[in-house]
Scaffold this motif. Structure first.
Motif, PDB file in Angstrom:
ATOM      1  N   VAL A 104      35.017 -13.424   8.584  1.00  0.00           N
ATOM      2  CA  VAL A 104      35.402 -14.586   7.769  1.00  0.00           C
ATOM      3  C   VAL A 104      34.537 -14.667   6.515  1.00  0.00           C
ATOM      4  O   VAL A 104      35.044 -14.933   5.414  1.00  0.00           O
ATOM      5  CB  VAL A 104      35.303 -15.887   8.602  1.00  0.00           C
ATOM      6  CG1 VAL A 104      35.441 -17.113   7.727  1.00  0.00           C
ATOM      7  CG2 VAL A 104      36.349 -15.885   9.699  1.00  0.00           C
ATOM      8  N   TYR A 105      33.240 -14.413   6.655  1.00  0.00           N
ATOM      9  CA  TYR A 105      32.342 -14.412   5.498  1.00  0.00           C
ATOM     10  C   TYR A 105      32.773 -13.371   4.468  1.00  0.00           C
ATOM     11  O   TYR A 105      32.765 -13.624   3.264  1.00  0.00           O
ATOM     12  CB  TYR A 105      30.906 -14.151   5.951  1.00  0.00           C
ATOM     13  CG  TYR A 105      29.926 -14.024   4.813  1.00  0.00           C
ATOM     14  CD1 TYR A 105      29.521 -15.144   4.107  1.00  0.00           C
ATOM     15  CD2 TYR A 105      29.410 -12.783   4.449  1.00  0.00           C
ATOM     16  CE1 TYR A 105      28.622 -15.038   3.054  1.00  0.00           C
ATOM     17  CE2 TYR A 105      28.514 -12.674   3.404  1.00  0.00           C
ATOM     18  CZ  TYR A 105      28.127 -13.803   2.706  1.00  0.00           C
ATOM     19  OH  TYR A 105      27.247 -13.690   1.677  1.00  0.00           O
ATOM     20  N   ASP A 106      33.173 -12.196   4.952  1.00  0.00           N
ATOM     21  CA  ASP A 106      33.629 -11.146   4.041  1.00  0.00           C
ATOM     22  C   ASP A 106      34.895 -11.567   3.304  1.00  0.00           C
ATOM     23  O   ASP A 106      35.026 -11.335   2.098  1.00  0.00           O
ATOM     24  CB  ASP A 106      33.888  -9.858   4.823  1.00  0.00           C
ATOM     25  CG  ASP A 106      34.513  -8.786   3.963  1.00  0.00           C
ATOM     26  OD1 ASP A 106      33.911  -8.437   2.930  1.00  0.00           O
ATOM     27  OD2 ASP A 106      35.598  -8.296   4.318  1.00  0.00           O
ATOM     28  N   ARG A 107      35.817 -12.200   4.002  1.00  0.00           N
ATOM     29  CA  ARG A 107      37.075 -12.620   3.372  1.00  0.00           C
ATOM     30  C   ARG A 107      36.850 -13.719   2.336  1.00  0.00           C
ATOM     31  O   ARG A 107      37.501 -13.730   1.296  1.00  0.00           O
ATOM     32  CB  ARG A 107      38.055 -13.134   4.418  1.00  0.00           C
ATOM     33  CG  ARG A 107      38.419 -12.158   5.478  1.00  0.00           C
ATOM     34  CD  ARG A 107      39.383 -11.144   4.990  1.00  0.00           C
ATOM     35  NE  ARG A 107      39.678 -10.221   6.087  1.00  0.00           N
ATOM     36  CZ  ARG A 107      40.595  -9.325   6.040  1.00  0.00           C
ATOM     37  NH1 ARG A 107      41.331  -9.196   4.970  1.00  0.00           N
ATOM     38  NH2 ARG A 107      40.788  -8.527   7.057  1.00  0.00           N
ATOM     39  N   LEU A 108      35.934 -14.623   2.615  1.00  0.00           N
ATOM     40  CA  LEU A 108      35.727 -15.753   1.707  1.00  0.00           C
ATOM     41  C   LEU A 108      34.840 -15.417   0.512  1.00  0.00           C
ATOM     42  O   LEU A 108      35.010 -15.997  -0.556  1.00  0.00           O
ATOM     43  CB  LEU A 108      35.121 -16.929   2.478  1.00  0.00           C
ATOM     44  CG  LEU A 108      36.029 -17.560   3.532  1.00  0.00           C
ATOM     45  CD1 LEU A 108      35.288 -18.667   4.262  1.00  0.00           C
ATOM     46  CD2 LEU A 108      37.298 -18.082   2.915  1.00  0.00           C
ATOM     47  N   SER A 109      33.890 -14.499   0.690  1.00  0.00           N
ATOM     48  CA  SER A 109      32.949 -14.254  -0.396  1.00  0.00           C
ATOM     49  C   SER A 109      33.107 -12.881  -1.045  1.00  0.00           C
ATOM     50  O   SER A 109      32.366 -12.550  -1.947  1.00  0.00           O
ATOM     51  CB  SER A 109      31.520 -14.388   0.121  1.00  0.00           C
ATOM     52  OG  SER A 109      31.236 -13.330   1.010  1.00  0.00           O
ATOM     53  N   ASP A 110      34.035 -12.069  -0.590  1.00  0.00           N
ATOM     54  CA  ASP A 110      34.250 -10.722  -1.116  1.00  0.00           C
ATOM     55  C   ASP A 110      32.982  -9.878  -1.099  1.00  0.00           C
ATOM     56  O   ASP A 110      32.694  -9.137  -2.031  1.00  0.00           O
ATOM     57  CB  ASP A 110      34.818 -10.774  -2.540  1.00  0.00           C
ATOM     58  CG  ASP A 110      36.219 -11.358  -2.572  1.00  0.00           C
ATOM     59  OD1 ASP A 110      36.934 -11.176  -1.579  1.00  0.00           O
ATOM     60  OD2 ASP A 110      36.569 -11.986  -3.581  1.00  0.00           O
ATOM     61  N   SER A 111      32.215 -10.008  -0.040  1.00  0.00           N
ATOM     62  CA  SER A 111      31.012  -9.184   0.098  1.00  0.00           C
ATOM     63  C   SER A 111      31.416  -7.854   0.736  1.00  0.00           C
ATOM     64  O   SER A 111      32.193  -7.819   1.684  1.00  0.00           O
ATOM     65  CB  SER A 111      29.971  -9.886   0.952  1.00  0.00           C
ATOM     66  OG  SER A 111      30.472 -10.090   2.246  1.00  0.00           O
ATOM     67  N   SER A 112      30.900  -6.779   0.222  1.00  0.00           N
ATOM     68  CA  SER A 112      31.312  -5.464   0.712  1.00  0.00           C
ATOM     69  C   SER A 112      30.569  -5.045   1.980  1.00  0.00           C
ATOM     70  O   SER A 112      31.043  -4.190   2.714  1.00  0.00           O
ATOM     71  CB  SER A 112      31.088  -4.415  -0.374  1.00  0.00           C
ATOM     72  OG  SER A 112      29.716  -4.351  -0.688  1.00  0.00           O
ATOM     73  N   TRP A 113      29.430  -5.623   2.243  1.00  0.00           N
ATOM     74  CA  TRP A 113      28.621  -5.169   3.368  1.00  0.00           C
ATOM     75  C   TRP A 113      29.066  -5.743   4.704  1.00  0.00           C
ATOM     76  O   TRP A 113      28.795  -5.164   5.755  1.00  0.00           O
ATOM     77  CB  TRP A 113      27.153  -5.506   3.151  1.00  0.00           C
ATOM     78  CG  TRP A 113      26.876  -6.981   3.130  1.00  0.00           C
ATOM     79  CD1 TRP A 113      26.877  -7.787   2.052  1.00  0.00           C
ATOM     80  CD2 TRP A 113      26.592  -7.808   4.257  1.00  0.00           C
ATOM     81  NE1 TRP A 113      26.614  -9.077   2.420  1.00  0.00           N
ATOM     82  CE2 TRP A 113      26.425  -9.125   3.774  1.00  0.00           C
ATOM     83  CE3 TRP A 113      26.457  -7.574   5.615  1.00  0.00           C
ATOM     84  CZ2 TRP A 113      26.143 -10.186   4.617  1.00  0.00           C
ATOM     85  CZ3 TRP A 113      26.170  -8.648   6.456  1.00  0.00           C
ATOM     86  CH2 TRP A 113      26.013  -9.927   5.953  1.00  0.00           C
ATOM     87  N   ALA A 114      29.748  -6.877   4.725  1.00  0.00           N
ATOM     88  CA  ALA A 114      30.045  -7.560   5.984  1.00  0.00           C
ATOM     89  C   ALA A 114      31.347  -7.106   6.645  1.00  0.00           C
ATOM     90  O   ALA A 114      31.582  -7.426   7.799  1.00  0.00           O
ATOM     91  CB  ALA A 114      30.099  -9.063   5.750  1.00  0.00           C
TER      92      ALA A 114
END
Length: 68
Positions: A24-34
């Motif tokens: 969910v964190y990756d989907r909301l913040s567009d972070s590549s590592w998560a």
């Protein structure tokens, strides 16, 4: 009705929840590592959880014997 969980199932459920939070964190913040660790933790935790639940169910049936 309540569900009895073994320690392995509790740990697997916790790992799966952490993986879900990372996805969910990756989907909301567009972070590549998560993305990758989140997916691995989510599916790995879910797989171990369900295997442990099946193992616990089968052990319970063997101990109880046939239904009356």
């Amino acid at each position: 009705m309540y569900v009895v969980l073994s320690p392995v199932a509790k740990i697997a459920a916790t790992v799966g929840m952490v993986g879900g939070v990372l996805v969910v964190y990756d989907r909301l913040s567009d972070s590549s590592w998560a993305a990758l660790p989140g997916a691995v933790l989510l599916f790995g935790g879910a797989l171990v959880y369900f295997i442990e639940r099946i193992r616990l169910t089968m052990r319970k049936r063997d101990a109880d014997g046939p239904p009356a």
